[in-house]
Write a protein that holds these residues in place. Structure first.
Motif, PDB file in Angstrom:
ATOM      1  N   UNK A  48       0.845  -1.203   0.000  1.00  0.00           N
ATOM      2  CA  UNK A  48       0.000   0.000   0.000  1.00  0.00           C
ATOM      3  C   UNK A  48       0.877   1.248   0.000  1.00  0.00           C
ATOM      4  N   UNK A  49       1.923   1.248   0.796  1.00  0.00           N
ATOM      5  CA  UNK A  49       2.840   2.394   0.841  1.00  0.00           C
ATOM      6  C   UNK A  49       3.500   2.614  -0.530  1.00  0.00           C
ATOM      7  N   UNK A  50       3.919   1.536  -1.201  1.00  0.00           N
ATOM      8  CA  UNK A  50       4.512   1.634  -2.536  1.00  0.00           C
ATOM      9  C   UNK A  50       3.541   2.323  -3.500  1.00  0.00           C
ATOM     10  N   UNK A  51       2.295   1.888  -3.508  1.00  0.00           N
ATOM     11  CA  UNK A  51       1.316   2.482  -4.421  1.00  0.00           C
ATOM     12  C   UNK A  51       1.001   3.928  -4.042  1.00  0.00           C
ATOM     13  N   UNK A  52       0.948   4.221  -2.744  1.00  0.00           N
ATOM     14  CA  UNK A  52       0.722   5.614  -2.322  1.00  0.00           C
ATOM     15  C   UNK A  52       1.862   6.514  -2.796  1.00  0.00           C
ATOM     16  N   UNK A  53       3.089   6.039  -2.684  1.00  0.00           N
ATOM     17  CA  UNK A  53       4.237   6.829  -3.165  1.00  0.00           C
ATOM     18  C   UNK A  53       4.117   7.123  -4.657  1.00  0.00           C
TER      19      UNK A  53
ATOM     20  N   UNK B  36      -1.318   6.604  -5.907  1.00  0.00           N
ATOM     21  CA  UNK B  36      -2.592   5.918  -5.714  1.00  0.00           C
ATOM     22  C   UNK B  36      -3.195   6.298  -4.366  1.00  0.00           C
ATOM     23  N   UNK B  37      -4.527   6.239  -4.306  1.00  0.00           N
ATOM     24  CA  UNK B  37      -5.269   6.536  -3.079  1.00  0.00           C
ATOM     25  C   UNK B  37      -5.989   5.274  -2.606  1.00  0.00           C
ATOM     26  N   UNK B  38      -5.796   4.926  -1.356  1.00  0.00           N
ATOM     27  CA  UNK B  38      -6.458   3.757  -0.785  1.00  0.00           C
ATOM     28  C   UNK B  38      -7.902   4.113  -0.458  1.00  0.00           C
ATOM     29  N   UNK B  39      -8.836   3.340  -0.983  1.00  0.00           N
ATOM     30  CA  UNK B  39     -10.249   3.592  -0.682  1.00  0.00           C
ATOM     31  C   UNK B  39     -10.632   2.866   0.588  1.00  0.00           C
ATOM     32  N   UNK B  40     -11.743   3.250   1.138  1.00  0.00           N
ATOM     33  CA  UNK B  40     -12.263   2.538   2.305  1.00  0.00           C
ATOM     34  C   UNK B  40     -13.172   1.404   1.867  1.00  0.00           C
TER      35      UNK B  40
ATOM     36  N   UNK C 221      -9.643 -10.899   1.189  1.00  0.00           N
ATOM     37  CA  UNK C 221     -10.265  -9.590   1.381  1.00  0.00           C
ATOM     38  C   UNK C 221      -9.386  -8.530   0.736  1.00  0.00           C
ATOM     39  N   UNK C 222      -9.977  -7.741  -0.148  1.00  0.00           N
ATOM     40  CA  UNK C 222      -9.229  -6.748  -0.906  1.00  0.00           C
ATOM     41  C   UNK C 222      -9.854  -5.373  -0.774  1.00  0.00           C
ATOM     42  N   UNK C 223      -9.005  -4.367  -0.957  1.00  0.00           N
ATOM     43  CA  UNK C 223      -9.472  -2.989  -1.054  1.00  0.00           C
ATOM     44  C   UNK C 223      -8.970  -2.444  -2.371  1.00  0.00           C
ATOM     45  N   UNK C 224      -9.703  -1.489  -2.915  1.00  0.00           N
ATOM     46  CA  UNK C 224      -9.279  -0.864  -4.157  1.00  0.00           C
ATOM     47  C   UNK C 224      -8.455   0.378  -3.878  1.00  0.00           C
ATOM     48  N   UNK C 225      -7.485   0.588  -4.754  1.00  0.00           N
ATOM     49  CA  UNK C 225      -6.728   1.836  -4.771  1.00  0.00           C
ATOM     50  C   UNK C 225      -6.917   2.422  -6.163  1.00  0.00           C
TER      51      UNK C 225
END
Length: 177
Positions: A118-123, A126-130, A146-150
């Motif tokens: 998640x940190x890699x994609x944020x850098x 990308x935005x982590x959704x709830x 269990x997955x979340x979308x970015x």
């Protein structure tokens, strides 16, 4: 040495599939014949980063193209090359060439590895959704992921999430929501 992403050559499918099997849990990888059949799908493209020799693949991004967004189903770098910045270079190259929002799935941030991803994609913007869901079982094992979308570049609204989730489940997972 900067190799650009290019569509996977069909004769290199096994190179791509080997990296996929080494990079993802079994439940997240289709059987070989099912994955190979996707190469015939108009909306599916595997973008490969070939080695300088062109005889190996450094990594790949497997993409589904929708009318109003792109969905990265799988993204991996060859295990022997990880930690050298190749993934970041590949992702930047990929994002530079698109003019649509890009979505991808990440596991819930419950492990150190999931948090690092998640940190890699944020850098990389990308935005982590709830919003998240249980990934359909690609091998029919009964396992649940269990997955979340970015999403890149902006955050995902709840309305967009529902629309895009339905589109992904229909095309990518062959499920109707």
């Amino acid at each position: 040495m900067n190799q650009n992403l290019q569509p996977l050559r069909h004769e290199d499918f096994d190179l791509f599939f080997q990296i996929m099997k080494q990079s993802f849990p079994n439940v997240e990888v289709r059987p070989r014949l099912s994955e190979h059949a996707l190469l015939q799908e108009d909306a599916f493209t595997v973008w490969a980063r070939y080695s300088a020799s062109k005889h190996a693949i450094d990594g790949f991004i497997a993409e589904w193209s929708f009318n109003d967004f792109l969905f990265i189903e799988h993204f991996a770098v060859a295990p022997s090359l990880r930690g050298n910045g190749i993934g970041g270079q590949m992702l930047k190259d990929y994002l530079r060439r698109t003019n649509k929002p890009v979505l991808l799935e990440v596991e819930e941030p419950e492990t150190e590895l999931a948090e690092r991803r998640i940190h890699f994609y944020r850098r990389n913007g990308f935005r982590l959704s709830r919003f998240g869901y249980v990934q359909p079982d690609l091998r029919r094992t009964g396992d649940r992921v269990l997955l979340r979308l970015m999403q890149y570049p902006q955050a995902l609204s709840e309305r967009e999430f529902q629309q895009r989730k339905n589109a992904i489940f229909h095309l990518v997972y062959n499920r109707v929501m």
